[in-house]
Design an enzyme around this catalytic site. Structure first.
Site, PDB file in Angstrom:
ATOM      1  N   GLY A  43      38.862  36.642  71.191  1.00 19.29           N
ATOM      2  CA  GLY A  43      37.465  36.529  71.587  1.00 19.29           C
ATOM      3  C   GLY A  43      36.509  37.198  70.619  1.00 19.29           C
ATOM      4  O   GLY A  43      35.283  37.068  70.767  1.00 19.29           O
ATOM      5  N   GLU A  44      37.016  37.922  69.626  1.00 16.84           N
ATOM      6  CA  GLU A  44      36.155  38.566  68.649  1.00 16.84           C
ATOM      7  C   GLU A  44      35.448  37.522  67.794  1.00 16.84           C
ATOM      8  O   GLU A  44      35.968  36.424  67.563  1.00 16.84           O
ATOM      9  CB  GLU A  44      36.975  39.516  67.764  1.00 16.84           C
ATOM     10  CG  GLU A  44      37.543  40.694  68.522  1.00 16.84           C
ATOM     11  CD  GLU A  44      38.389  41.588  67.646  1.00 16.84           C
ATOM     12  OE1 GLU A  44      38.543  41.284  66.440  1.00 16.84           O
ATOM     13  OE2 GLU A  44      38.917  42.595  68.157  1.00 16.84           O
ATOM     14  N   LYS A 200       2.159  42.730  94.947  1.00 19.09           N
ATOM     15  CA  LYS A 200       3.582  42.525  95.237  1.00 19.09           C
ATOM     16  C   LYS A 200       4.303  43.862  95.254  1.00 19.09           C
ATOM     17  O   LYS A 200       4.253  44.613  94.285  1.00 19.09           O
ATOM     18  CB  LYS A 200       4.192  41.622  94.154  1.00 19.09           C
ATOM     19  CG  LYS A 200       5.662  41.333  94.298  1.00 19.09           C
ATOM     20  CD  LYS A 200       6.131  40.391  93.210  1.00 19.09           C
ATOM     21  CE  LYS A 200       5.961  40.982  91.834  1.00 19.09           C
ATOM     22  NZ  LYS A 200       6.452  40.098  90.768  1.00 19.09           N
TER      23      LYS A 200
END
Length: 325
Positions: A43-44, A200
């Site tokens: 996954g690097e 809000k």
């Protein structure tokens, strides 16, 4: 010995939003420079420019969109690769700046993640950052080098004024909270409209939960434009539109720079009393999130003009008449 040097621009694109990068390149009249971006089995991330960048003015385009952490890391690795390849100047082009809402501490033991992103970009090797409509302008102060803060208001104003014909004294530009009044005021001036805002009160302990909304301003029977920097879960915009409708507002529009559209945002917007939702393409909108009310405007010409000014050492603020702070 005397050497006359020439400046050269190279534009690189990450994998998060290549369509926007290509539009920017087309507007600049330069190609996207070839670059290998791949993943190892673990996954690097691996990055390598296929052309020399020595002495070049490099622009690395990557918006921090889903998957946001992958997007950020990919841009950092790209910047590091360009720095180690002897690029003369590296500009990180970040249409949507990730973690921008975490710009301060609201409760004890919270991180200031927007500062962390700034530190990461700095250490990776960026010499300059270009971004669009930060959630909090003070993020610019997290950097010790130039930060060009662009605004999408010219793009939104042109569409609202010319295409939708919203530009008379009956129109009301509505800020969704007190923090967006400055943005709403700028849009109000451009459209020659009136101004209102929503009071809000958010929950301090539950993210995205709004406990109370009230309208401050005259909206009954008048067309309204709710303007914000981003639409994420759409809870704010949907709740705001409902309150405006309850106060007898005329047709209601929503305008924002970044259409993140997380979770049930599309459903909320479709069900809200909103005639049209206008955003820009700083963040890619997948096909499954496109819906009838949604209008996506291109931010590419504006970013391209800014990058051209950076490359030519010209003024970026002049493009926005000083309203991009």
């Amino acid at each position: 010995m005397e050497i006359v040097t020439k400046k050269k621009m190279m534009l690189f694109s990450g994998t998060t939003h290549p369509e926007l990068a290509q539009e920017i390149a087309d507007n600049l009249g330069v190609p996207i420079s070839p670059c290998v971006i791949s993943r190892f089995a673990s996954g690097e991330i691996y990055v390598r420019s296929q052309e020399s960048v020595r002495g070049v003015d490099v622009f690395v385009v990557q918006t921090h969109a889903d998957p946001i952490n992958e997007s950020i890391m990919e841009q950092l690795v790209m910047i590091d690769a360009m720095k180690r390849a002897s690029a003369k100047r590296i500009t990180a082009v970040v249409p949507y700046y990730g973690y921008s809402r975490q710009d301060k501490k609201g409760l004890a033991r919270e991180p200031i993640s927007a500062k962390l992103i700034a530190d990461l970009l700095t250490v990776a090797g960026a010499d300059r950052v270009v971004s669009v409509d930060l959630h909090a302008g003070q993020i610019q102060g997290f950097f010790d080098f130039p930060f060009d803060h662009l605004t999408a208001l010219p793009v939104l104003t042109t569409y609202l004024h010319d295409d939708l014909g919203l530009h008379d004294e009956e129109l009301v530009v509505v800020a969704p909270d007190a923090g967006r009044i400055k943005t709403a005021e700028r849009l109000r001036e451009s459209l020659h409209a009136d101004l209102a805002y929503l009071y809000k009160r958010r929950s301090r302990h539950e993210a995205h939960k709004i406990e109370e909304i009230a309208v401050v301003g005259e909206v009954e029977g008048r067309p309204c434009v709710l303007v914000d920097d981003m639409i994420d879960t759409a809870s704010t915009v949907a709740a705001g539109a409902s309150v405006l409708a309850q106060h007898g507002a005329g047709p209601i529009y929503a305008a924002a720079t970044h259409g993140v559209l997380s979770g049930k945002a599309v459903q909320l917007l479709e069900e809200a009393p909103i005639r049209e939702v206008v955003i820009t393409n700083t963040v890619p909108v997948p096909e499954e999130k496109m819906f009838g009310k949604l209008k996506v405007l291109s931010i590419a010409p504006l970013i391209a003009d800014a990058l051209r000014a950076v490359f030519e050492d010209a003024s970026v603020s002049e493009l926005f008449h000083g309203e991009n702070q």
